[in-house]
Motif scaffolding. Structure first.
Motif, PDB file in Angstrom:
ATOM      1  N   ARG A  76       0.839  -1.212   0.000  1.00 45.21           N
ATOM      2  CA  ARG A  76       0.000   0.000   0.000  1.00 45.21           C
ATOM      3  C   ARG A  76       0.868   1.253   0.000  1.00 45.21           C
ATOM      4  O   ARG A  76       0.385   2.342   0.266  1.00 45.21           O
ATOM      5  CB  ARG A  76      -0.930  -0.012   1.217  1.00 45.21           C
ATOM      6  N   GLY A  77       2.169   1.075  -0.205  1.00 39.91           N
ATOM      7  CA  GLY A  77       3.044   2.236  -0.366  1.00 39.91           C
ATOM      8  C   GLY A  77       3.844   2.603   0.867  1.00 39.91           C
ATOM      9  O   GLY A  77       4.641   3.537   0.824  1.00 39.91           O
ATOM     10  N   LEU A  78       3.658   1.874   1.997  1.00 42.60           N
ATOM     11  CA  LEU A  78       4.422   2.204   3.199  1.00 42.60           C
ATOM     12  C   LEU A  78       5.832   1.646   3.091  1.00 42.60           C
ATOM     13  O   LEU A  78       6.014   0.502   2.673  1.00 42.60           O
ATOM     14  CB  LEU A  78       3.751   1.614   4.449  1.00 42.60           C
ATOM     15  N   ARG A 113       3.562   3.085  -4.607  1.00 39.55           N
ATOM     16  CA  ARG A 113       3.471   4.545  -4.719  1.00 39.55           C
ATOM     17  C   ARG A 113       3.396   4.983  -6.177  1.00 39.55           C
ATOM     18  O   ARG A 113       2.846   6.024  -6.502  1.00 39.55           O
ATOM     19  CB  ARG A 113       4.654   5.215  -4.007  1.00 39.55           C
ATOM     20  N   PHE A 139      -5.316   3.044   8.639  1.00 36.30           N
ATOM     21  CA  PHE A 139      -4.569   2.298   7.625  1.00 36.30           C
ATOM     22  C   PHE A 139      -4.690   2.968   6.257  1.00 36.30           C
ATOM     23  O   PHE A 139      -3.700   3.240   5.573  1.00 36.30           O
ATOM     24  CB  PHE A 139      -5.110   0.868   7.598  1.00 36.30           C
ATOM     25  N   THR A 189      -2.948   6.366   6.184  1.00 34.50           N
ATOM     26  CA  THR A 189      -1.492   6.209   6.100  1.00 34.50           C
ATOM     27  C   THR A 189      -1.068   5.826   4.684  1.00 34.50           C
ATOM     28  O   THR A 189      -0.096   6.352   4.136  1.00 34.50           O
ATOM     29  CB  THR A 189      -1.023   5.127   7.101  1.00 34.50           C
ATOM     30  N   ALA A 190      -1.831   4.905   4.084  1.00 30.86           N
ATOM     31  CA  ALA A 190      -1.508   4.468   2.727  1.00 30.86           C
ATOM     32  C   ALA A 190      -1.667   5.616   1.727  1.00 30.86           C
ATOM     33  O   ALA A 190      -0.849   5.786   0.820  1.00 30.86           O
ATOM     34  CB  ALA A 190      -2.407   3.293   2.338  1.00 30.86           C
ATOM     35  N   ALA A 207       1.193   7.947   1.883  1.00 28.93           N
ATOM     36  CA  ALA A 207       2.353   7.370   1.204  1.00 28.93           C
ATOM     37  C   ALA A 207       2.189   7.497  -0.313  1.00 28.93           C
ATOM     38  O   ALA A 207       3.114   7.871  -1.027  1.00 28.93           O
ATOM     39  CB  ALA A 207       2.517   5.906   1.610  1.00 28.93           C
ATOM     40  N   GLN A 213      -9.965   0.066  -0.553  1.00 26.59           N
ATOM     41  CA  GLN A 213      -8.613   0.639  -0.656  1.00 26.59           C
ATOM     42  C   GLN A 213      -8.298   1.012  -2.092  1.00 26.59           C
ATOM     43  O   GLN A 213      -7.698   2.056  -2.367  1.00 26.59           O
ATOM     44  CB  GLN A 213      -7.567  -0.361  -0.166  1.00 26.59           C
ATOM     45  N   LEU A 235      -7.099   4.588  -3.238  1.00 23.75           N
ATOM     46  CA  LEU A 235      -5.703   4.768  -3.661  1.00 23.75           C
ATOM     47  C   LEU A 235      -5.554   5.062  -5.158  1.00 23.75           C
ATOM     48  O   LEU A 235      -4.461   5.383  -5.625  1.00 23.75           O
ATOM     49  CB  LEU A 235      -4.876   3.534  -3.272  1.00 23.75           C
TER      50      LEU A 235
END
Lengths: 471, 257
Positions: free
Chosen positions: A427-429, B81, B102, B105-106, B109, B158, B162
């Motif tokens: 998820r990009g972390l 990303r 969660f 945070t994603a 990022a 998600q 995203l």
């Protein structure tokens, strides 16, 4: 997938908390502990004779008692009791207002953010700099309610009878070697008395700091919640870095009279050379509740098992503790619940994380006396290992001598999962962000009980611990 | 059409020393939906994990180009990303971390400075509503005690937040009852658009009744044995994978002892 490098806690610590002021002390005792040193401490403080006697008896117990046989002696036996200063007094007397606090001490506090914290929501600040309380304020409304919140030394002068009535009643000097040491040498700490029926809405706070090489800090805290009252007391610690080892050995006694409520929160973040050997215990009478929230991040070795003696019907005890152990650290923490009355309940939740060869231990006792029927107790310990070289152990003891009891015990040990990391990274972390999120999640049960500012600080401290530890 | 969104050529992948993918080539354009079908053990999940950069999956030969750039040296988080998203077949639980935390945070990022914290709550609420998810979902811990259907909705939630360029959906239909399958499929269909490429990995044809693919590939024993239009899926439904599996057996027999 992760190229390990040593977690340089010292460096982070130096930047974050590692400042210290040139030592300026009015009085500096000699190294080592003798009858003469104890007499001098008592004389310096102009104490009543009963306290002097109490100290001297405690010294005898300290000298007679061996180190606990079950402890991590590989670390504990390194303490050189003869090489420690047992008392320092930074300024001649306590300061009542912020303006009276000497500039360099103020500077240290400002770096710790105390004045700011006070502006925000503190009810009273009792900040321990070295061995004495130098700054102490109580908001007017609390004083008007009859709440007493003083440094322990001042309380002994102002309210000698009240102190004498309760001091050492929950934790006798002879309880263990370190309670004996504290009883002989104690200095500073807080005294809190909440009158009948008074509910203190905002947390009372105290900050503690050790700031001298090879100096012991032996603060002594006593909190009495009278009938039907309630209070939340927060103790936070941070200490600067020194090359040689420091000893911190506190005694904290809580007395929860019938129908009262005490919550005591600690986040200990001593630098990684401190021995943190603390005795914390409460008595809870009929229908009273005592909650210990206990976070252990720093120190070289912590030994701390907050306890609640449930002495009256329907008394409740709770311990929620988290421990984080990195390289060279051992967090030996746990809880003690003693059910001495019927219908008492207790809950223990222990969460620990070990990484880079760090070690955590859960050591707990649940004891139920024969007359204590219809008791309920539940114990849960979760340990998370960040790598293969770290270690976690549990040492639970149950002594159940009553019938009609409900006791639950659950323990889990897990390793931080490759699949969890992959999921979060997908998820990009970054790997480190992912690890920190997992660790913060693991501690969530503890963090959600804290006031918001403390929860934020805890998350930040964990982030510091995690930085640079994974590639 | 220019550079394909995803271009895989001659991809060989080892998992724990064993070769699972044995030379895969396929190309997904923006706006397209490709379905990758195959029996159990054919290497479907290996492909999705490899595309996402799972450290256990080792590329020994071949290339994965995403928007013309070679992905093979990039770590999982960098791929994410960059706009690659994997909806997991078995998403793992993260104790103590709420769905909202969660996803926030994603998104931080993924979008960096462009992330709009003020819009987040509203956006999340809207996305949950369109997937038929209760508001309380945001405060639950990630995949902790979720039903099969909740896990899959959470993955698609998600994906919606995203906004990937390439979404790999790994058996998103597995473990769903017919109602959940419809909601999840509708959720995916809403996200379809000219800039999104989708690689739909599935064992069964039924998902393709809801999400119509542009191209269907059949994966057997680490190789794409056939590619075609959506009618290929129907043919598979009727005849099964057996004809291709026979081919696989024959191949094995031709290997010298």
């Amino acid at each position: 997938m992760s190229d390990k490098q040593d977690l340089d806690i010292g460096k982070n610590y130096e930047q974050q908390y590692g400042f210290h002021d040139p030592e300026k002390y009015v009085f500096k005792a000699k190294r080592g502990l003798t009858k003469q040193v104890v007499e001098e401490i008592s004389w310096m403080k102009s104490e009543p004779d009963w306290m002097r006697q109490f100290r001297l008896r405690a010294l005898e117990h300290f000298e007679k008692k061996p180190l606990p046989w079950w402890a991590d002696l590989s670390i504990l036996s390194q303490i050189q009791f003869d090489n420690i200063y047992y008392y320092l007094k930074p300024t001649e007397k306590e300061s009542k207002t912020w303006e009276d606090v000497p500039a360099d001490i103020k500077n240290t506090f400002e770096k710790l953010g105390i004045p700011e914290a006070e502006r925000r929501f503190l009810a009273g600040v009792s900040s321990q700099y070295e061995s004495e309380v130098v700054y102490h304020s109580i908001r007017k409304e609390l004083a008007d309610q009859g709440v007493l919140f003083f440094g322990m030394d001042e309380a002994l002068k102002r309210y000698p009878e009240l102190v004498k009535k309760y001091f050492g009643t929950v934790i006798p000097a002879a309880d263990n070697k370190f309670s004996a040491l504290n009883s002989a040498t104690w200095s500073g700490g807080s005294f809190v008395y909440i009158p009948k029926g008074v509910k203190v809405a905002i947390p009372l706070q105290a900050y503690f700091r050790i700031n001298s090489e090879n100096m012991g800090q032996f603060e002594r805290t006593l909190i009495i919640a009278d009938e039907g009252s309630s209070v939340h007391y927060i103790e936070g610690c941070s200490a600067p870095v020194y090359a040689s080892d420091s000893l911190h050995s506190a005694v904290v006694e809580l007395i929860a009279l019938p129908h009262s409520h005490i919550r005591y929160t600690t986040i200990q973040n001593w630098s990684k050379n401190v021995y943190n050997l603390v005795t914390k215990r409460a008595v809870a009478y009929e229908n009273a509740t005592v909650e210990w929230l206990d976070g252990n991040l720093g120190s070289k070795l912590t030994m701390k098992y907050p306890g609640v003696y449930l002495m009256g019907r329907k008394a409740r005890g709770e311990v929620v503790s988290v421990a984080f152990s990195g390289k060279g650290q051992h967090q030996d923490a746990g809880a003690k619940m003693v059910h001495a009355a019927p219908e008492t309940t207790s809950t223990i939740l222990s969460k620990s994380i070990s990484k880079d060869g760090g070690r955590t231990s859960y050591r707990g006792l649940v004891k139920v006396y024969p007359q204590a029927e219809n008791v309920k107790s539940s114990v849960r310990c979760d340990a998370l290992l960040m790598d293969d070289i770290s270690r976690s152990d549990t040492y639970p003891t149950m002594e159940i001598d009553a019938k009609k009891v409900q006791i639950g015990h659950e323990a889990t040990v897990s390793k931080i999962g490759e699949e969890q990391l992959f999921y979060l990274m997908s998820r990009g972390l970054k790997e480190q962000e992912a690890t920190t999120l997992i660790v913060n999640g693991f501690f969530e049960a503890f963090a959600k009980e804290l006031p918001l500012e403390y929860a934020v600080e805890l998350n930040r401290l964990i982030q510091l611990e995690m930085e640079g530890s994974v590639g | 059409m220019g550079t394909p969104l995803l271009e895989i050529t001659g991809l060989h992948v080892l998992v724990e020393g064993k070769e699972i993918l044995k030379g895969i080539s396929l190309s997904v354009e923006k706006g397209q939906v490709h379905a990758l079908m195959g029996p159990n053990g054919s290497g479907k999940s290996t492909l999705s994990n490899t595309l996402m950069g799972h450290p256990k999956y080792q590329v020994t030969q071949g290339k994965i180009l995403f928007q013309g750039e070679d992905l093979t040296a990039l770590k999982t988080d960098a791929r994410a990303r960059g706009g690659i998203f994997l909806a997991f077949q078995y998403p793992t639980a993260i104790q103590g971390v709420s769905v909202a935390n969660f996803i926030r945070t994603a998104m931080k990022a993924r979008f960096g400075e462009k992330f709009q914290p003020k819009e987040f709550r509203k956006e999340l609420k809207a996305a949950m509503a369109s997937l038929g998810v209760d508001e309380s979902f945001a405060t639950r811990y990630v995949n902790d005690g979720f039903s099969g259907g909740e896990k899959k909705r959470h993955e698609i939630l998600q994906m919606a937040m995203l906004k990937p360029l390439l979404a790999i959906l790994d058996e998103t239909d597995s473990g769903l009852d017919i109602d959940a399958l419809r909601t999840v499929s509708e959720g995916i269909n809403r996200l379809r658009g000219p800039s999104l490429g989708i690689l739909l990995i599935t064992h069964y044809q039924r998902l393709l009744n809801y999400i119509e693919p542009d191209v269907v590939h059949v994966l057997v024993d680490g190789r794409i044995v056939r590619s075609g239009g959506k009618e290929l899926a129907l043919e598979l439904e009727a005849k099964g994978y057996a004809p291709y599996e026979t081919a696989k057996t024959e191949q094995k027999e031709t290997v010298p002892q």
